[in-house]
Scaffold this motif. Structure first.
Motif: not given
Length: 742
Positions: A238-250
């Motif tokens: 619903n929003q202009d957002l992006l979640a990104v995941g990697g090693f030990n990080v969100l």
């Protein structure tokens, strides 16, 4: 905007957790290589084992159908795919509905379509198949020799994006459509996400970057090289957002790519983050990790500004309010979590899962509460009313909490899932919404009490697909306009009142987004590397010279890349770029003059122009004066703007009988309203003049129609037609005139 993430201390999966999804806004279903299907509640923070899969079924993906009630009742079908080419469909009680052997190799993606009518399966065998909701094979969309790592639906369920090695491919489901393919990453692509609201595609891969693209493969953003592989990306629903995941990080990012904040998990180490999922209302996020842990997060620090008020969410259920001028502060606590909020026109409106709270800035401690509105995904405030859109309908409320209108249009109930903020707009007295099934149709609802268009909206048919709509938020009741951006990024404007001679007028090209001023009918539009301000968009739209004089364009490169419009209040326009806010002022004299014109204070407006001596001001005043039949003021304004031809024409109009039909018709003709001018003359029984007008405009058939119907001046029409053809050196070719001559 920030995200606060928690690591679930009660680890209930013994294997890497890569298969999970929200069944509604409060419950998460997960399954891993330990074969356990578990349900976790974000409210109780408790885990329950629901069922257990067979030992030979190793899950690779899990997805719930989109709930038709917005996630409150939850999806009713759970799709789980496996590494042996099978997929199963379970109901809410985890009872097996279907088990189908779909592929010869592991299924990498099994996804329900956004409309819930079908599902896709993508496999390492290089094949993508489309299945019905009941599990019947409909079509084989892709057949290739290379394995497919990930596949996702578009927001309208009409296209599919998938990745092979370092390439992204987009395939439309329309017949005979071509495949779009581009090189996206240097290494293997690990994750894809297709935004349902922005039509953007995000990707991440083994080259330690995440990137954002449009559906044609044009690059929007490339991240800096990370220390580790980026394993997952996911757009908010619903929003202009992006979640990104990697090693030990969100990481929480804007849809343009720049980062809001990072959540790191170094003690204890979490491992790589897999399969990020957003809750249906877009306020919560969850993900699994290679260590088998579930990570849960929620949004906070959402900040809004309006004149002297600043609002910031400090937690899931609390808001900090500050008056910047007086320095007074207040904290607002809510019984449920906040899912949406909006601030403007002296009001703060906050939506929780089951209520809407309306705060007046003068009585902040005594809110008006509206019950029964669940999961409000869109809030937009107007001067008189505010708009709330949930997953069941569109609602218009007054600021006293009274339901003013529940607008409906053909197929609206089925389309409500696809309504996004760019496709609906509330103005001073109207509501505009684009049809999701026919994207070239815009419906206009009148918000005035007792208006017929509350039940039967005005349908505006455009020639191309519409990407964004915006209605003006102020001005006089007779000066209400709608602008829209089509698929070619061209900007059009039209009056919301409708009429026989009302056609959309193009006023801009290559426009990315637009916004009306909150207090005046001044329009700002954003292009790729510049922005334009239209000080008089509609009144000058019929005259390209006048339109150019009242439009100012400035470079936006000083703001950086990926600039977005944030707000336009009074005379201040706010842009956002990479998290920073930039403000610019429109011409303050023009802002004051607009207020004078709305109030009908023509002499004051004229005095402002004489003081400022700006071509933009004179041209704006000239356009308004012509529309409102202020001929003397219009003559001076056109003269100051060096439009000598207009001055001559106005002098001719002034020589006609004041207030007579001839003068009114000529003034309408000057504004490009041929049908209106003709109607004025005919209604005032000036038939000869109406025929002469049509002849002047070379509208020969219309002149013939009027002459035949009134039995007046038929010979004049024929004589003038003959002179016209003789001047062109042509013979008569119109069948109607040929019949009369015989």
């Amino acid at each position: 905007m920030k995200i606060k993430a928690y690591l679930n201390k009660n680890q209930f999966h013994k294997a890497p957790l890569s298969c999970l999804d929200w069944s509604n806004n409060e419950e998460i279903y997960s399954v891993s290589d330990d074969h356990q299907i578990c349900k976790w509640s974000s409210v109780l923070r408790e885990n329950v084992e629901i069922a257990k899969l067979p030992e030979d079924f190793i899950p690779t993906d899990l997805h719930w159908t989109v709930s038709k009630s917005g996630g409150k009742g939850g999806g009713d079908s759970l799709l789980i795919s496996s590494n042996d080419g099978r997929f199963i469909i379970l109901n809410k009680s985890a009872r097996l509905e279907r088990s189908i052997a779909a592929h010869t190799m592991s299924i990498t993606s099994g996804r329900w379509s956004p409309d819930g009518a079908s599902l896709l399966t993508a496999s390492e065998d290089g094949i993508i198949k489309i299945w019905s909701r009941s599990g019947m094979l409909r079509s084989t969309v892709i057949q290739s020799d290379e394995s497919i790592r990930c596949a996702r639906w578009s927001g309208n369920s009409q296209s599919i994006a998938f990745c092979q090695n370092g390439y992204i491919l987009v395939k439309s489901l329309a017949a005979n459509s071509k495949l779009t393919k581009w090189r996206a990453h240097d290494g293997l692509i690990l994750s894809l996400s297709w935004s349902p609201t922005l039509n953007l595609i995000a990707s991440s891969g083994e080259d330690l970057r995440y990137k954002i693209w449009d559906q044609q493969g044009v690059n929007i953003y490339i991240s800096q090289t990370s220390d580790y592989v980026i394993t997952s990306v996911e757009f908010s629903p619903n929003q202009d957002l992006l979640a990104v995941g990697g090693f030990n990080v969100l990481k929480l990012c804007s849809s343009n790519g720049w980062s809001y904040n990072n959540c790191r998990f170094n003690s204890p180490p979490l491992g790589s983050i897999y399969n990020i999922i957003w809750s249906p209302d877009g306020t919560q996020v969850a993900t699994g990790s290679s260590s088998g842990n579930l990570v849960f997060g929620h949004l906070f620090d959402h900040q809004l500004y309006s004149k002297n008020l600043k609002v910031k969410t400090t937690g899931r259920k609390s808001i900090f309010l500050k008056d910047i001028v007086s320095g007074s502060t207040d904290v607002l606590d809510f019984p449920d979590r906040i899912i949406n909020l909006a601030l403007n026109y002296g009001h703060l409106v906050v939506a929780t899962p089951n209520q809407i709270h309306i705060f007046n800035e003068n009585y902040i401690n005594t809110p008006i509460i509206v019950d029964g509105r669940s999961d409000t995904k869109i809030l937009e405030l107007g001067k008189k009313f505010f708009l709330a859109v949930d997953f069941s309908s569109i609602w218009i409320y007054s600021y006293t909490g009274r339901l003013h209108l529940n607008p409906r249009f053909p197929g609206s109930q089925a389309q409500i899932q696809n309504v996004i903020k760019r496709l609906i707009s509330i103005g001073l007295d109207v509501l505009a919404v684009r049809d999701s099934s026919d994207t070239s149709v815009i419906y206009i609802f009148d918000l005035m009490p007792g208006a017929s268009r509350q039940v039967e909206p005005l349908a505006i048919n455009t020639k191309t697909h519409v990407l964004e709509v915006a209605t003006c938020r102020s001005g006089a009741p007779e000066d209400q306009y709608l602008v829209y951006i089509d698929v070619n990024r061209e900007l059009f404007i039209i009056s919301t009142k409708g009429g026989n001679d009302e056609t959309p007028q193009k006023i801009g090209t290559q426009v990315m987004s637009v916004m009306w001023g909150s207090a005046t009918n001044i329009l700002v539009g954003l292009h790729d590397n510049c922005y334009s301000i239209w000080y008089c968009p509609k009144e000058s739209s019929n005259d390209q010279i006048l339109l150019a004089l009242t439009t100012i364009t400035h470079e936006s490169s000083e703001f950086g890349k990926n600039v977005a419009l944030e707000s336009f209040e009074s005379a201040v326009i706010t842009f956002c770029s990479s998290g920073a806010l930039f403000t610019i002022n429109v011409n303050i004299y023009c802002e004051i003059m607009h207020h004078c014109l709305i109030a009908g204070q023509w002499q004051k407006a004229l005095n402002i122009c004489r003081i400022a001596q700006s071509t933009v001001l004179w041209a704006t005043l000239a356009a308004y004066a012509s529309k409102h039949n202020q001929l003397e003021i219009g003559e001076e304004a056109y003269s100051a703007a060096l439009q000598i031809d207009k001055v001559d024409y106005l002098q001719y109009i002034r020589s006609l009988p004041p207030g007579g039909p001839e003068q009114m018709a000529e003034n309408s003709l000057m504004l490009g309203r041929l049908i209106e001018a003709e109607t004025i003359l005919i209604h005032n029984k000036k038939v000869k003049e109406a025929i002469a007008l049509c002849i002047r405009m070379h509208n020969w058939r219309r002149a013939l129609d009027i002459a035949e119907k009134s039995q007046i001046n038929l010979d004049v029409v024929l004589i003038e037609r003959a002179k016209y053809l003789q001047a062109l050196g042509k013979e008569e070719f119109d069948t109607r005139f040929l019949k009369i001559e015989k």
